[in-house]
Design a protein around this motif. Structure first.
Motif, PDB file in Angstrom:
ATOM      1  N   GLN A   1      30.152 -34.789 -52.222  1.00 43.65           N
ATOM      2  CA  GLN A   1      30.053 -33.593 -51.398  1.00 43.65           C
ATOM      3  C   GLN A   1      28.616 -33.224 -51.065  1.00 43.65           C
ATOM      4  O   GLN A   1      28.376 -32.238 -50.371  1.00 43.65           O
ATOM      5  CB  GLN A   1      30.776 -32.424 -52.084  1.00 43.65           C
ATOM      6  CG  GLN A   1      32.267 -32.667 -52.259  1.00 43.65           C
ATOM      7  CD  GLN A   1      33.002 -31.469 -52.815  1.00 43.65           C
ATOM      8  OE1 GLN A   1      32.548 -30.332 -52.713  1.00 43.65           O
ATOM      9  NE2 GLN A   1      34.151 -31.715 -53.407  1.00 43.65           N
ATOM     10  N   HIS A   2      27.655 -33.991 -51.590  1.00 45.85           N
ATOM     11  CA  HIS A   2      26.262 -33.851 -51.162  1.00 45.85           C
ATOM     12  C   HIS A   2      26.013 -34.804 -49.994  1.00 45.85           C
ATOM     13  O   HIS A   2      26.574 -35.904 -49.938  1.00 45.85           O
ATOM     14  CB  HIS A   2      25.305 -34.172 -52.305  1.00 45.85           C
ATOM     15  CG  HIS A   2      25.123 -33.050 -53.283  1.00 45.85           C
ATOM     16  ND1 HIS A   2      24.260 -32.001 -53.046  1.00 45.85           N
ATOM     17  CD2 HIS A   2      25.702 -32.816 -54.484  1.00 45.85           C
ATOM     18  CE1 HIS A   2      24.300 -31.176 -54.084  1.00 45.85           C
ATOM     19  NE2 HIS A   2      25.172 -31.647 -54.967  1.00 45.85           N
TER      20      HIS A   2
ATOM     21  N   VAL B   1      26.414 -28.000 -62.596  1.00 49.60           N
ATOM     22  CA  VAL B   1      25.698 -27.656 -61.363  1.00 49.60           C
ATOM     23  C   VAL B   1      24.825 -28.831 -60.962  1.00 49.60           C
ATOM     24  O   VAL B   1      24.234 -29.506 -61.814  1.00 49.60           O
ATOM     25  CB  VAL B   1      24.875 -26.357 -61.542  1.00 49.60           C
ATOM     26  CG1 VAL B   1      23.900 -26.495 -62.695  1.00 49.60           C
ATOM     27  CG2 VAL B   1      24.139 -25.973 -60.261  1.00 49.60           C
TER      28      VAL B   1
ATOM     29  N   CYS C   1      20.727 -28.638 -51.124  1.00 49.20           N
ATOM     30  CA  CYS C   1      21.921 -27.879 -51.493  1.00 49.20           C
ATOM     31  C   CYS C   1      22.109 -27.868 -53.005  1.00 49.20           C
ATOM     32  O   CYS C   1      21.831 -28.862 -53.685  1.00 49.20           O
ATOM     33  CB  CYS C   1      23.152 -28.479 -50.801  1.00 49.20           C
ATOM     34  SG  CYS C   1      24.683 -27.610 -51.145  1.00 49.20           S
TER      35      CYS C   1
ATOM     36  N   LYS D   1      25.202 -27.078 -55.816  1.00 46.88           N
ATOM     37  CA  LYS D   1      26.653 -26.922 -55.931  1.00 46.88           C
ATOM     38  C   LYS D   1      27.051 -26.696 -57.382  1.00 46.88           C
ATOM     39  O   LYS D   1      26.536 -27.364 -58.280  1.00 46.88           O
ATOM     40  CB  LYS D   1      27.388 -28.160 -55.387  1.00 46.88           C
ATOM     41  CG  LYS D   1      27.307 -28.327 -53.867  1.00 46.88           C
ATOM     42  CD  LYS D   1      28.064 -29.565 -53.406  1.00 46.88           C
ATOM     43  CE  LYS D   1      28.011 -29.726 -51.892  1.00 46.88           C
ATOM     44  NZ  LYS D   1      28.830 -28.716 -51.193  1.00 46.88           N
TER      45      LYS D   1
ATOM     46  N   TRP E   1      30.325 -26.992 -59.867  1.00 50.17           N
ATOM     47  CA  TRP E   1      31.539 -27.805 -59.863  1.00 50.17           C
ATOM     48  C   TRP E   1      32.497 -27.400 -60.967  1.00 50.17           C
ATOM     49  O   TRP E   1      32.081 -27.040 -62.074  1.00 50.17           O
ATOM     50  CB  TRP E   1      31.191 -29.280 -60.079  1.00 50.17           C
ATOM     51  CG  TRP E   1      30.319 -29.891 -59.043  1.00 50.17           C
ATOM     52  CD1 TRP E   1      28.970 -29.711 -58.894  1.00 50.17           C
ATOM     53  CD2 TRP E   1      30.706 -30.801 -58.011  1.00 50.17           C
ATOM     54  NE1 TRP E   1      28.504 -30.452 -57.847  1.00 50.17           N
ATOM     55  CE2 TRP E   1      29.542 -31.138 -57.281  1.00 50.17           C
ATOM     56  CE3 TRP E   1      31.913 -31.387 -57.647  1.00 50.17           C
ATOM     57  CZ2 TRP E   1      29.562 -32.014 -56.204  1.00 50.17           C
ATOM     58  CZ3 TRP E   1      31.939 -32.260 -56.587  1.00 50.17           C
ATOM     59  CH2 TRP E   1      30.780 -32.567 -55.870  1.00 50.17           C
TER      60      TRP E   1
ATOM     61  N   SER F   1      33.740 -28.655 -55.825  1.00 46.80           N
ATOM     62  CA  SER F   1      32.664 -27.665 -55.857  1.00 46.80           C
ATOM     63  C   SER F   1      33.256 -26.286 -55.584  1.00 46.80           C
ATOM     64  O   SER F   1      33.948 -26.080 -54.586  1.00 46.80           O
ATOM     65  CB  SER F   1      31.587 -28.001 -54.834  1.00 46.80           C
ATOM     66  OG  SER F   1      32.110 -28.009 -53.527  1.00 46.80           O
TER      67      SER F   1
ATOM     68  N   ASP G   1      31.276 -23.460 -55.707  1.00 44.84           N
ATOM     69  CA  ASP G   1      30.221 -22.696 -55.036  1.00 44.84           C
ATOM     70  C   ASP G   1      29.241 -23.682 -54.416  1.00 44.84           C
ATOM     71  O   ASP G   1      28.858 -24.670 -55.053  1.00 44.84           O
ATOM     72  CB  ASP G   1      29.461 -21.788 -56.010  1.00 44.84           C
ATOM     73  CG  ASP G   1      30.229 -20.539 -56.378  1.00 44.84           C
ATOM     74  OD1 ASP G   1      30.668 -19.816 -55.458  1.00 44.84           O
ATOM     75  OD2 ASP G   1      30.393 -20.281 -57.582  1.00 44.84           O
ATOM     76  N   SER G   2      28.827 -23.412 -53.199  1.00 41.85           N
ATOM     77  CA  SER G   2      27.811 -24.213 -52.517  1.00 41.85           C
ATOM     78  C   SER G   2      26.746 -23.288 -51.954  1.00 41.85           C
ATOM     79  O   SER G   2      27.064 -22.344 -51.229  1.00 41.85           O
ATOM     80  CB  SER G   2      28.430 -25.046 -51.390  1.00 41.85           C
ATOM     81  OG  SER G   2      29.270 -26.055 -51.903  1.00 41.85           O
TER      82      SER G   2
ATOM     83  N   HIS H   1      23.573 -23.418 -49.675  1.00 41.34           N
ATOM     84  CA  HIS H   1      22.906 -24.311 -48.725  1.00 41.34           C
ATOM     85  C   HIS H   1      21.542 -23.814 -48.265  1.00 41.34           C
ATOM     86  O   HIS H   1      20.753 -24.588 -47.767  1.00 41.34           O
ATOM     87  CB  HIS H   1      23.797 -24.512 -47.491  1.00 41.34           C
ATOM     88  CG  HIS H   1      25.039 -25.301 -47.768  1.00 41.34           C
ATOM     89  ND1 HIS H   1      25.081 -26.674 -47.779  1.00 41.34           N
ATOM     90  CD2 HIS H   1      26.295 -24.891 -48.064  1.00 41.34           C
ATOM     91  CE1 HIS H   1      26.308 -27.090 -48.056  1.00 41.34           C
ATOM     92  NE2 HIS H   1      27.059 -26.028 -48.244  1.00 41.34           N
TER      93      HIS H   1
ATOM     94  N   THR I   1      25.590 -16.830 -61.320  1.00 39.20           N
ATOM     95  CA  THR I   1      26.705 -16.974 -60.382  1.00 39.20           C
ATOM     96  C   THR I   1      27.691 -15.809 -60.450  1.00 39.20           C
ATOM     97  O   THR I   1      28.592 -15.718 -59.614  1.00 39.20           O
ATOM     98  CB  THR I   1      27.459 -18.286 -60.643  1.00 39.20           C
ATOM     99  OG1 THR I   1      27.903 -18.321 -62.012  1.00 39.20           O
ATOM    100  CG2 THR I   1      26.554 -19.479 -60.379  1.00 39.20           C
TER     101      THR I   1
END
Length: 331
Positions: free
Chosen positions: A125-126, A143, A150, A152, A154, A161, A163-164, A166, A200
């Protein structure tokens, strides 16, 4: 001399060869080393001299000898390996140059009465190389940060993920370290000259704790005993100590190397948590005493190429390098 042979593995003749037909090569560029206990350790490496940058992971059930032939199990990856972290004794996560996050573990093969090192799941996802990973204390979340700028968070159980982030960093994320015992707080560093403290649980999770004008930040490490103390490395070779409770006051800053810091790592021993190991884009390993104005208490230059990996175990420091060597350091 056979003038019909191509001169190197990057030549046109090798482009369409299958992996089975290509000449063998050794992944000597060691990227990280991790020790869980005396019966569990992992070593990750990338091959940087072939047309395709693949990787190798070695699992050891005895840390007395890190020769590659002594590894208990070995597995290959389709892209280079950049970072890794333990989840439990026989289960760990690795990050790859492709942006892939992969969980590997020891699996029993009943019919053969033996074990294999298998992939237990993976996700990509990166959008670029995954540069850093750190696991929360619950071992259920981790994380990551990457060259796609970015960060993320997980859920390990399904490798999704949750939370992302960016836009909090605007350049490569170079380091992430979870605060000891925390399931929500971590620190990140980036080449955008900023280090951030994250929580978070908050609606605005990030807060800047250090901004260094004109100098990218390259590594971060949280003290495992004094949770409020954070060490941050920079491109200019300096190490900065910060108390996150009063971020406007730098505890100490020292120019440790003449080249960019690559990794910082506090000693996890509560009695020696003031010691921090560091390496840079050079062959030197140093240990600093953060209670004595970052005085260098140990220095070693036995490596012959860039030192990439550091890990502490029983007050001994282990280092690995692109020279294919693992060295032990007694402080």
């Amino acid at each position: 001399m056979d003038f019909t042979s191509a001169p190197n593995l990057n030549a046109e003749i090798y482009r369409n060869l299958t992996p089975a037909d290509r000449p063998p090569f050794s992944n000597k560029h060691l990227q990280f080393i991790l020790v869980y206990n005396e019966n569990s350790a992992i070593l990750g490496a990338s091959n940087m001299t072939d047309r395709f940058w693949a990787g190798t992971v070695w699992y050891y059930n005895d840390i007395s000898d890190f020769s590659r032939c002594k590894a208990f199990l070995t597995t290959r990856t389709i892209s280079g390996i950049s970072t890794g972290a333990y989840l439990e004794k026989d289960k760990f996560v690795i990050g790859e140059d492709s942006g892939l996050l992969q969980i590997l573990g020891l699996v029993e093969i009943p019919d053969l009465d033996q074990q294999e090192l298998q992939s237990l799941g993976y996700a990509c996802q990166h959008d670029d190389t995954l540069t850093t990973v750190s696991v929360f204390s619950d071992n259920a979340h981790l994380v990551t940060g990457g060259m796609d700028c970015c960060i993320k968070v997980w859920d390990i159980s399904n490798l999704m993920s949750i939370d992302s982030f960016h836009s909090s960093h605007i350049d490569v994320v170079t380091g992430i370290d979870v605060q000891q015992g925390s399931n929500s707080v971590f620190v990140s560093s980036s080449l955008d000259n900023c280090a951030l403290i994250w929580d978070t649980r908050k609606p605005k999770p990030a807060q800047c704790i250090l901004e260094k004008d004109g100098c990218g930040l390259t590594s971060v490490s949280c003290n495992p005993v004094s949770n409020n103390i954070v060490a941050i490395g920079a491109n200019d070779g300096s190490v900065t100590l910060i108390d996150i409770r009063k971020t406007d006051d730098v505890l100490f800053e020292s120019l440790v190397f003449s080249r960019s810091i690559h990794k910082l790592l506090f000693n996890p021993n509560p009695e020696r948590s003031r010691q921090i190991a560091c390496c840079c884009d050079d062959i030197v390993v140093k240990v600093l005493d953060t209670n004595e104005d970052c005085t260098v208490i140990y220095k070693d230059n036995r490596h012959t190429d860039f030192v990439r990996g550091l890990t502490w175990y029983n007050d001994e420091l282990l280092s690995c390098s692109w020279d294919d060597k693992i060295l032990k350091h007694t402080i």
